[in-house]
Scaffold this active site. Sequence first.
Site, PDB file in Angstrom:
ATOM      1  N   CYS A  14       0.849  -1.205   0.000  1.00 28.73           N
ATOM      2  CA  CYS A  14       0.000   0.000   0.000  1.00 28.73           C
ATOM      3  C   CYS A  14       0.875   1.242   0.000  1.00 28.73           C
ATOM      4  CB  CYS A  14      -0.945  -0.028   1.199  1.00 28.73           C
ATOM      5  SG  CYS A  14      -2.313   1.129   1.002  1.00 28.73           S
ATOM      6  N   VAL A  16       3.153   3.855  -2.871  1.00 29.61           N
ATOM      7  CA  VAL A  16       2.788   4.822  -3.914  1.00 29.61           C
ATOM      8  C   VAL A  16       1.763   4.232  -4.889  1.00 29.61           C
ATOM      9  CG1 VAL A  16       3.684   6.214  -5.814  1.00 29.61           C
ATOM     10  CG2 VAL A  16       5.038   5.932  -3.734  1.00 29.61           C
ATOM     11  N   ARG A  49       3.738  -2.679   7.989  1.00 34.53           N
ATOM     12  CA  ARG A  49       3.487  -2.123   9.323  1.00 34.53           C
ATOM     13  C   ARG A  49       2.070  -1.599   9.397  1.00 34.53           C
ATOM     14  NH1 ARG A  49       8.600  -0.630   8.312  1.00 34.53           N
ATOM     15  NH2 ARG A  49       7.923   1.241   7.221  1.00 34.53           N
ATOM     16  N   GLY A 189      12.082  13.810  -6.045  1.00 32.76           N
ATOM     17  CA  GLY A 189      11.366  12.548  -5.872  1.00 32.76           C
ATOM     18  C   GLY A 189      11.433  11.638  -7.086  1.00 32.76           C
ATOM     19  N   LYS A 207      13.201  -4.781 -17.239  1.00 34.12           N
ATOM     20  CA  LYS A 207      12.152  -4.540 -18.231  1.00 34.12           C
ATOM     21  C   LYS A 207      12.562  -5.080 -19.602  1.00 34.12           C
ATOM     22  CE  LYS A 207      10.592  -0.478 -15.683  1.00 34.12           C
ATOM     23  NZ  LYS A 207      10.853   0.963 -15.476  1.00 34.12           N
ATOM     24  N   GLY A 306       5.127   6.292 -11.671  1.00 23.90           N
ATOM     25  CA  GLY A 306       4.194   7.080 -10.865  1.00 23.90           C
ATOM     26  C   GLY A 306       3.053   6.231 -10.359  1.00 23.90           C
TER      27      GLY A 306
END
Lengths: 430, 430
Positions: A14, A16, A49, A189, A207, A306
């Site tokens: 859970c 990005v 967590r 980022g 890839k 993203g």
Amino acid sequence: MVRTRPLKVALLGCGVVGSQVARLMTTHADDLAARVGAPVELAGIAVRRAGRSREGVPGELVTTDALGLVTREDVDVVVEVIGGIEPARSLLAAAFEAGASVVTANKALLAEDGPTLHAFAEKHQADLYFEAAVAAAIPLVRPLRESLAGDKVNRVLGIVNGTTNFILDRMESTGASYGEALAEATALGYAEADPTADVEGFDAASKAAILAGIAFHSRVRLEDVHREGITEVTAGDIASARRMGCTVKLLAICERAADGRSVTARVHPAMIPLSHPLASVREAYNAVFVEAESAGRLMFYGPGAGGAPTASAVLGDVVAACRNKLGGARGPGESAYAQLPVSPMGRVTTRYHISLDVADKPGVLAQVALSFAEHGVSIDTVRQQGKDGEASLVIVTHEATDAALGATVEALRRLDTVRDVASTMRVEGE
Amino acid sequence: MVRTRPLKVALLGCGVVGSQVARLMTTHADDLAARVGAPVELAGIAVRRAGRSREGVPGELVTTDALGLVTREDVDVVVEVIGGIEPARSLLAAAFEAGASVVTANKALLAEDGPTLHAFAEKHQADLYFEAAVAAAIPLVRPLRESLAGDKVNRVLGIVNGTTNFILDRMESTGASYGEALAEATALGYAEADPTADVEGFDAASKAAILAGIAFHSRVRLEDVHREGITEVTAGDIASARRMGCTVKLLAICERAADGRSVTARVHPAMIPLSHPLASVREAYNAVFVEAESAGRLMFYGPGAGGAPTASAVLGDVVAACRNKLGGARGPGESAYAQLPVSPMGRVTTRYHISLDVADKPGVLAQVALSFAEHGVSIDTVRQQGKDGEASLVIVTHEATDAALGATVEALRRLDTVRDVASTMRVEGE
């Protein structure tokens, strides 16, 4: 809607991507139900967590018992977006054993151990979808596996890592050094705290392995992919590329040999002409060319990373897996029947751009040219530049095997008149 | 391979595309068998006139009895590449009735009567695949129907007709008139003897209807698509576009309204900035942007026509249809659950580029500007040019509804000081 109970999706991870998957499954539940033909619900979300509050993620679904979640009897599809080899591999194995289909974005696991996952899917007559593992929402896996299933793909060439493209783009547009551009990518980022997987080319190589495998209906693993990252690319390389009307990109290139009996897969920085469509792929975008015998040359372009774009690819696969569950059907399984071997990098034919610092005296060029000739490498252009008693030679070769080019460079290094082989870079896209 | 008998494909049509399909099915039979999981064989090839020898096409398979062929009990998949409404529609109806799945490249039929075909497929639990109907081998239908099935597409914008793109590209690069460029396109085989379907935008409008339908999960028919061709585009328009840093392209644009409650679909020439990726789509190539909520902006590019590329798309669908037959499964059916209405062109918001020939006297610009203001259309830029006692005004507007822009132009025509509205063209892609 024939089916009474809804289809249940277990989400592993859970972060990005996972949080976007959870959000979209909730906000777009009606559309998903209409497209699948039955409601699609989140069965649970496994995290490492517990306790952290996650915006838009229903707290009551969160669990730290991933194994318990994927083996629940009511789970139809397991979505894996945790990445890495373990515990992802064990969890997916358990998911298949429990009868679920799998949607994964895990390029590392697929490149390392794809055949094992496919074998599990086959054994349990389940689906294994992985569009999100390559170039996020840019459809590449489905077009290669399905749209081009009646064609013969000869080449896949593209930019498949956004982080390195961002860094190279900044070096190109601002003249920054590699270190400066990396620092900017990290601050914004685009690069992770430990950027190794991106900058050393591991991500792109994974890839490339996945794309080569499906394009050539053969098994290609990460270790089969020749890999060079961008950490050695200097501002000087980029300036030099610019002087010959080129830019530097980190390319993934998968090719079928001319005789059709083997394939190659490689990831390395390369100079490409500014006029090539890949030269104008900026920032963190991805773009991939697919060349097929009948289809010709196709290009796919878009954001290659993203949370939301990757979640879009995941959900497309979730819809497919759910539809199959509903119809008792299966999507395409592993297709490795061609069993083409992967040739080593030395067999690849390519062109080189070589910068030499040489003594500024007569006969140097002749000596250098002889080294090329002795290794069967033909020279395309030579540019000589004098500076303060020294001179530099910039040489661009015609196509030759990578082995011959490498041997030529070794021989040049041994020449008395060559003070330094300042840089070598492959030239592609012409 | 579990199945003993091979899968049988009936081919309707043996022209530019059909002959390539027949050739590839023969030369690539082993690959097709491996990818499908059973041999795939041609059951027969229906042609209008027998007797003609067709290279690479097995003569013994050729028949003029199309109906007899598609209703043969052993036929699994019918491939239709004859085009047009009849007899294609009746033959496909008969094929579905006889239990076959259908692969078609027939954009006109799909845009005119797609729901009927889909209903037949649904009734007989068969497949209807049509990747080849839009942009040949460029994967668009499958990405929209499947890869983006978990996303929300807001816009599809692109160049989907190679013939008109070739003509406009020639006008742009050589300064040729429309007539000269059309003549060249005809001579080179890019335009048909009767070019109406292409140059009047019918072909692009059919594709826009198909794309809008699958992108928005609604029914969009050819008659819902606003259509303008390129026959009125002049060398002057292209020169004018160039002066403002633009080029002219025939665009197909499908959009979801901002409020999400309706959609629009249109085909018309438009000026786009030279910096836009579509501006560099040359010759007969196609390129389509898809903008989706989560995936972002994707682009698909490649040869949008031709025998081999179209056959590639057909065969990809044949593999899918055959796999489904083998597995007792079905591919995606019609998805029109959203039932969004199609708004008329007047509701579209766009920008206009307007050239006026006006009297060269004071107050003209004020009068013209007033007309724009009265219709609520805001002006972005005005360029005045004097020539021999006359003057011209070139006006580019801000975004306004197409209805308001049309009304403004009507009002301008009625002004005494406006001698002629020399041209109006929409401006897109900014």
